[in-house]
Design a protein around this motif. Structure first.
Motif, PDB file in Angstrom:
ATOM      1  N   ASP A   7      -8.637   3.778  -2.385  1.00 45.65           N
ATOM      2  CA  ASP A   7      -8.411   2.854  -3.487  1.00 45.65           C
ATOM      3  C   ASP A   7      -9.086   1.517  -3.194  1.00 45.65           C
ATOM      4  OD1 ASP A   7      -5.894   0.721  -4.569  1.00 45.65           O
ATOM      5  OD2 ASP A   7      -7.128   1.898  -5.928  1.00 45.65           O
ATOM      6  N   ASP A  11       2.629  -6.544   0.421  1.00 44.38           N
ATOM      7  CA  ASP A  11       2.636  -5.637   1.565  1.00 44.38           C
ATOM      8  C   ASP A  11       3.284  -6.323   2.772  1.00 44.38           C
ATOM      9  OD1 ASP A  11       1.076  -2.905   2.319  1.00 44.38           O
ATOM     10  OD2 ASP A  11       1.192  -4.249   4.043  1.00 44.38           O
ATOM     11  N   ARG A  35       0.829  -1.203   0.000  1.00 45.96           N
ATOM     12  CA  ARG A  35       0.000   0.000   0.000  1.00 45.96           C
ATOM     13  C   ARG A  35       0.865   1.256   0.000  1.00 45.96           C
ATOM     14  NH1 ARG A  35      -2.999  -1.734   5.346  1.00 45.96           N
ATOM     15  NH2 ARG A  35      -0.861  -2.484   5.642  1.00 45.96           N
ATOM     16  N   ARG A  38      -8.519  -1.529  -4.287  1.00 49.23           N
ATOM     17  CA  ARG A  38      -7.625  -2.647  -4.010  1.00 49.23           C
ATOM     18  C   ARG A  38      -7.094  -2.574  -2.579  1.00 49.23           C
ATOM     19  NH1 ARG A  38      -2.590  -3.194  -3.559  1.00 49.23           N
ATOM     20  NH2 ARG A  38      -2.155  -1.086  -4.293  1.00 49.23           N
ATOM     21  N   GLU A  39      -6.781  -1.383  -2.107  1.00 49.24           N
ATOM     22  CA  GLU A  39      -6.302  -1.237  -0.734  1.00 49.24           C
ATOM     23  C   GLU A  39      -7.397  -1.579   0.269  1.00 49.24           C
ATOM     24  OE1 GLU A  39      -4.318   2.311   0.272  1.00 49.24           O
ATOM     25  OE2 GLU A  39      -2.798   2.156  -1.302  1.00 49.24           O
ATOM     26  N   ASN A  99      -7.021  -4.359   3.072  1.00 47.49           N
ATOM     27  CA  ASN A  99      -7.262  -4.056   4.488  1.00 47.49           C
ATOM     28  C   ASN A  99      -8.250  -5.047   5.100  1.00 47.49           C
ATOM     29  OD1 ASN A  99      -5.556  -1.849   4.415  1.00 47.49           O
ATOM     30  ND2 ASN A  99      -7.186  -0.398   3.923  1.00 47.49           N
TER      31      ASN A  99
END
Length: 644
Positions: free
Chosen positions: A309, A344, A299, A311-312, A316
């Motif tokens: 975002d 990540d 990230r 995808r983030e 998460n």
């Protein structure tokens, strides 16, 4: 109980109101379009019987596709026609039968022949019709688009926005994972996975923990949260996960990282929640996420996207599910990727992926085991040597070996053989590594001579050097983009010393050195050779610390963050360039010296290449004699095997 009712979508009349009139209209038009329901279809024999008895008044060919049969009034009293006429669906003046004739030209020709031979008096006509249904079908796409648009507008206006509203549209927020349980047969087991002994042991322990957790928990151990399979493409990461599905007696959820990605906001996070919810309901269970780098990238790398975002958000949610509050359930996450460097750090830490299992390219012994798995369905000849094939395929992954076996079978079938021979496997190796053989490529005699001496130079220098890989075959038949090639049998080395790298570089420069020695000219044919030795020399100087002038320093950064900023000064860069050039020129001059010493044998080898186009190790033994280094190595191998 109330949550279950709340989350279950109900199919009410309001959600279907737009489709009811459309269905009624289509059903009504279908009845109208059916025309006279009193008609029935004729078989070929029935049609020919009616035709011979001259009972047909008129044949109407409709749209050149089928015929309507009208019966004469005086024939209506006959038994088969009388029953049809008395039907409540029959209307006077309408056709009594329909007949599918097939090809129109043959049908018309046959009618003409029967009419002339039997003196028949029926009337034949052609007619083009456009039914109401055909007109409706033309507007069907527009009608469907309007209906779908109205459906979405009604659902979204009543369902809210975000993940909650998006989840109500055709269950878009539901997980796409494929479930393998006791009712699903998975044939892949650990017996189908050759090699990878360390990885299999780690994964087998996870399966055993889910089957009998008391064995581990009685000592105070905790169930691992996850295991990450890392390795180059084709090494068997996904196959290992399939074997887990076949071995485990627990539910196994399998999906790809891209299955979480969607254009709607919040859908990815919703699918993660639903996936873990299903897995917890069936615990103990295993979740396998293939290509996890699709959602697990680090990230904050792209400053343009910001915190919202999609995808983030999905990542998460995955981090929370794997190691959040209230996750004390027997759910283990397996994941596979060949891009572990982009993941990540929060995803990689212990407590989420407790174990990182590296699935490397197979070594000599493992390649032999992989060959044994893939040759089982093949029909092999007795001359196939798996040990030699495993030696001949360094750097091949499990997927490459599977492709090699299949390619050998195709080559044998192409040559009309009853079984797959050893040479078919060697041809398959050449096909995969070198490319398609191009015997019809136009090459002038002068170019062919240069190519022959170039390849003979490689073979001669490598034969005379101790640490160079022993030669297997030399060819001047063009393959792929190369005009010739020399095939070697490299050793399986865990570490490489500077003498070994220098000998390999010298053998690589043997082609250009032969051109310079024989013709006193050099050509562009050594491009790939120059690229290879330049990379090797740069690695010696800047990566491995094998240069005396630079010293025991490496400028290699395993994180890959040195793409734009060089970790050395301009003065050091000048020294590096000088040392690289010095190493390459030194090996080039060394190759010229070796070839000058054996110039007569070099010429004999090149002439034999021009004559045969392909020569093997035996030809080199006849010209140069046995390598003394090979004799010493063979004696050491024999001595070590006797001691064992």
């Amino acid at each position: 109980m109330s949550d279950k009712k709340k989350n279950t979508p109900k199919l009410s009349f309001n959600s279907l109101w737009i489709y009811v009139p459309i269905a009624v209209i289509f059903i009504g038009l279908s009845f109208l379009n059916s025309g006279d329901m009193g008609t029935s279809k004729l078989s070929d024999n029935e049609f020919m019987k009616i035709l011979r008895e001259n009972d047909i008044e008129k044949i109407m060919v409709v749209n050149k596709s089928y015929a309507e049969i009208y019966i004469k009034d005086e024939a209506m009293t006959k038994e088969p026609f009388k029953k049809q006429v008395n039907s409540p669906f029959y209307r006077k003046g309408s056709p009594l039968y329909t007949y599918n004739f097939g090809d129109l030209q043959n049908f018309e020709k046959e009618l003409k022949e029967k009419q002339d031979s039997l003196n028949l008096d029926f009337d034949k006509r052609n007619e083009a019709r456009t039914s109401i249904m055909d007109s409706i079908i033309g507007f069907l796409p527009i009608i469907l688009l309007i209906a779908i648009w109205l459906y979405f507008m009604r659902r979204m206006s009543g369902g809210g926005a975000g993940a909650g509203g998006g989840g109500q549209i055709f269950n878009i927020g539901k997980s796409k994972a494929k479930l393998f349980d006791k009712d699903t047969k998975v044939k892949t087991t650990f017996k189908n996975v050759a090699g990878l002994e360390g990885a299999k042991e780690e994964v087998q322990e996870i399966v055993d923990f889910l089957k009998s957790p008391e064995k581990y928990t009685k000592l105070g151990g905790k169930i691992p949260k996850g295991a990450l399979l890392v390795g180059p493409p084709g090494t068997g990461k996904t196959l290992l996960a399939k074997a887990v599905a076949g071995e485990a007696g627990v539910p196994f959820f399998s999906l790809s990282g891209s299955d979480f990605v969607e254009m709607f906001v919040g859908v990815g996070a919703s699918r993660v929640r639903d996936l873990f919810k299903q897995a917890q309901q069936k615990s103990p269970s295993i979740i396998f996420i293939d290509e996890i780098d699709a959602i697990g990238r680090a990230r904050g790398k792209n400053s343009m996207t910001g915190g919202n975002d999609e995808r983030e958000n999905t990542l998460n949610q995955l981090l929370t599910e794997m190691d959040g509050f209230g996750t004390d359930t027997n759910v283990i996450v397996l994941a596979a990727t060949n891009r572990a460097d982009v993941l990540d750090k929060a995803l990689m830490r212990a407590g989420r992926f407790d174990r990182q299992i590296y699935v490397d390219l197979p070594d000599l012994h493992e390649r032999r085991e992989i060959f044994e798995v893939h040759i089982k369905p093949l029909k092999l000849a007795e001359d196939v040597k798996l040990e030699f094939l495993s030696q001949q395929t360094p750097g091949f992954s499990g997927a490459d070996i599977a492709n090699l076996c299949n390619e050998a079978a195709l080559i044998a079938a192409r040559n009309n053989k009853e079984a797959i021979h050893h040479q078919d496997f060697l041809d398959a190796v050449d096909r995969i590594v070198g490319g398609l053989e191009k015997k019809n490529k136009v090459i002038t005699p002068k170019e062919k001579e240069v190519i022959a001496f170039h390849e003979a130079g490689h073979a001669t220098v490598s034969w005379m050097l101790e640490h160079a890989a022993p030669l297997v075959k030399v060819t001047i038949v063009p393959r792929g983009q190369s005009l010739g090639a020399a095939w070697y049998l490299p050793e399986e080395r865990k570490i490489v010393q500077s003498e070994q790298m220098l000998d390999e570089m010298c053998a690589t420069m043997g082609g250009r050195a032969a051109e310079k020695l024989i013709f006193d000219k050099i050509s562009t044919g050594a491009l790939s050779d120059l690229e290879k030795v330049t990379k090797q020399a740069r690695a010696m100087v800047t990566v491995y610390g094998l240069n005396e002038k630079i010293g025991n320093v490496t400028y290699y950064d395993s994180t890959g963050n040195d793409s734009f900023v060089k970790p050395y000064s301009g003065d050091t860069a000048k020294i590096i360039d000088e040392e690289i050039s010095k190493i390459i020129e030194g090996q080039y001059n060394r190759a010229i010296s070796i070839l000058d010493t054996h110039k007569d044998k070099l010429s004999i080898l090149a002439e034999r290449l021009l004559e045969k186009e392909v020569i093997f190790k035996d030809d080199l033994v006849k010209i140069f004699g046995e390598r003394p280094f090979d004799k010493e190595k063979n004696q050491e191998i024999l001595k070590s095997s006797e001691e064992e």
